[in-house]
Design an enzyme around this catalytic site. Structure first.
Site, short mmCIF file in Angstrom:
data_model
loop_
_atom_site.label_atom_id
_atom_site.label_comp_id
_atom_site.label_asym_id
_atom_site.label_seq_id
_atom_site.Cartn_x
_atom_site.Cartn_y
_atom_site.Cartn_z
NE ARG A 84 6.93 -1.64 -5.01
CZ ARG A 84 7.04 -2.01 -3.68
NH1 ARG A 84 7.75 -3.23 -3.21
NH2 ARG A 84 6.53 -1.10 -2.86
CE LYS A 185 2.50 -0.86 -1.96
NZ LYS A 185 2.02 -1.98 -1.17
CD GLU A 221 3.39 -11.02 -1.51
OE1 GLU A 221 4.29 -10.58 -0.53
OE2 GLU A 221 3.44 -10.57 -2.48
N1 PLP Z 1 4.01 -7.60 -0.34
C1 PLP Z 1 2.67 -7.00 -0.41
C2 PLP Z 1 1.72 -7.57 -1.14
C3 PLP Z 1 2.91 -5.62 -0.13
O1 PLP Z 1 1.55 -5.03 -0.23
C4 PLP Z 1 3.94 -5.18 0.36
C5 PLP Z 1 3.82 -3.96 0.90
O2 PLP Z 1 4.32 -2.81 0.12
C6 PLP Z 1 5.01 -5.72 0.66
C7 PLP Z 1 4.95 -7.27 -0.04
C8 PLP Z 1 6.29 -5.31 1.07
O3 PLP Z 1 6.97 -4.40 0.09
P1 PLP Z 1 7.70 -3.23 0.70
O4 PLP Z 1 9.03 -3.85 1.41
O5 PLP Z 1 8.49 -2.65 -0.71
O6 PLP Z 1 7.15 -2.15 1.44
C1 COI Z 2 3.15 -1.07 2.79
O1 COI Z 2 3.75 -1.93 3.42
O2 COI Z 2 3.50 0.15 2.34
C2 COI Z 2 1.94 -1.80 2.16
O3 COI Z 2 1.66 -1.65 1.10
C3 COI Z 2 0.95 -2.44 3.31
C4 COI Z 2 -0.18 -1.79 2.92
C5 COI Z 2 -1.06 -2.48 1.79
C6 COI Z 2 -1.21 -1.59 4.27
#
Ligand code: PLP
Ligand code: COI
Length: 338
Positions: A84, A185, A221
């Site tokens: 990612r 991200k 989200e």
């Molecule tokens: N959606 C957003 C906008 C996020 O910042 C995050 C955090 O990383 C997630 C979803 C969840 O992603 P992950 O499960 O890969 O941490």
């Molecule tokens: C994460 O879950 O890693 C996120 O990115 C959340 C963070 C932006 C607080």
């Protein structure tokens, strides 16, 4: 005289930053990556005209290292974070590092900061934040010539402190545009979410539900986390859209929901006016863990979710895999032996 104990800083303080001993820094200049190094400073010196500061040229990641009771350390699906990160950096016109290099750097940094990893405790871990930024002066809008990869760690607990009462409110503001950067991200998505988050918090809610930017009728989200709902007929439903960040937690839960709980997993539009079909609703992410949502309010109408049984079962299984309390049959764990 007061003597500071070695483990003085090791307690996580919710989801907040504490300086650890080492930060990893690697610079990209003269068109190539330089040798990376561990720094004991958590500040950097960059041009005031850097593209990251003016034009948001940056990308980041978030993952965790978990302490196992046998003393080893687990990284969870680190290759997925690497993939990612590569997508995010490419989308922002930045150089990339390979999946192997990403993993190697994280292993080195976690080992160097091993004393900051919280003791086995199913809601605490060492949070790892890789960040790529455009550095060096540039006035016109365009990608920088030089970059910095900075990886920071800090012990954390859960992002939400009251799991029993997470009240959400839909927001009129968008975090990302259709065909924008929602699926990667990058800082700009978070910058544009700040106003929405502050607005819902000012009204007493815990988090904002972002709707699809085109029609504002479908859930995208929940703040910085993905959404999933469990229907009365045992389906795990999660929205699919190009402006949602593909969550590694959600991806893992889909597998667990199918294999362990025998739920049918469906990715489809989740209409905000059709929440009554859900018995449970939750937010999921590395920071958010699995946080049951107690209610979602949209245009003055509140939908309450009274039970969270399946969400909590999913959370328990995922956590048990992350801390090696049950076998890792999907090969999701990268072991760090200290
Ligand atoms: N959606 C957003 C906008 C996020 O910042 C995050 C955090 O990383 C997630 C979803 C969840 O992603 P992950 O499960 O890969 O941490
Ligand atoms: C994460 O879950 O890693 C996120 O990115 C959340 C963070 C932006 C607080």
């Amino acid at each position: 005289m007061f003597e500071q104990k070695e483990d003085y800083m090791i307690k996580a303080n919710g989801f907040s930053y504490q300086k650890c001993e080492y930060v990893y820094i690697k610079e990209f200049k003269d068109n190539k990556w330089q040798e990376g190094y561990l720094s004991t400073e958590d500040t950097i010196n960059i041009s005031v005209m850097s593209t990251s500061l003016h034009y948001g040229q940056q990308a980041f990641e978030g993952l965790k290292a978990y302490k196992v009771s046998d003393g080893s350390i687990n990284l969870f699906r680190v290759k997925e974070n690497a993939k990612r990160f590569i997508k995010s950096c490419s989308r922002m016109m930045m150089p990339v590092i390979s999946e192997d290099e990403f993993t190697k750097i994280i292993v080195e940094l976690v080992k160097a900061n091993k004393k900051y990893i919280p003791e086995t405790n199913k809601s605490e871990a060492l949070y790892i934040r890789p960040l790529m930024i455009g550095v060096g002066p540039k006035l016109g809008v365009g990608p920088s010539n030089d970059y910095m990869l900075i990886v920071t760690v800090t012990p954390v607990g859960a992002y939400f402190n009251n799991l029993a009462k997470t009240r959400c409110l839909t927001t009129f503001y968008d975090r990302a545009a259709p065909n924008g950067t929602g699926m990667v991200k990058v800082g700009p998505n978070y910058g544009s979410s700040l106003y929405a988050l502050s607005s819902v918090k000012a009204l007493g809610y815990n988090d904002a539900v972002f709707l699809d930017p085109l029609t504002h009728t479908k859930i995208e989200e929940v703040g910085a986390a993905n959404f999933f709902g469990i229907t009365y007929d045992n389906k795990y439903i999660t929205p699919k859209s190009d402006s949602i960040l593909p969550s590694i937690t959600n991806d893992s839960l889909k597998v667990i929901a199918r294999d362990y709980l025998n739920l049918e997993v469906i990715e489809e539009d989740v209409y905000i006016n059709d929440l009554k079909r859900f018995k449970e609703a939750s937010a999921c992410g590395t920071g958010a863990l699995i946080t049951p949502i107690s209610s979602i309010t949209h245009l003055g109408e509140e939908t309450v979710f009274l039970t969270h049984d399946k969400s909590l079962e999913l959370k328990e299984i995922l956590t048990n895999i992350q801390y090696s309390l049950i076998p890792d049959k999907y090969n999701w764990i990268t072991k760090i032996i200290l």
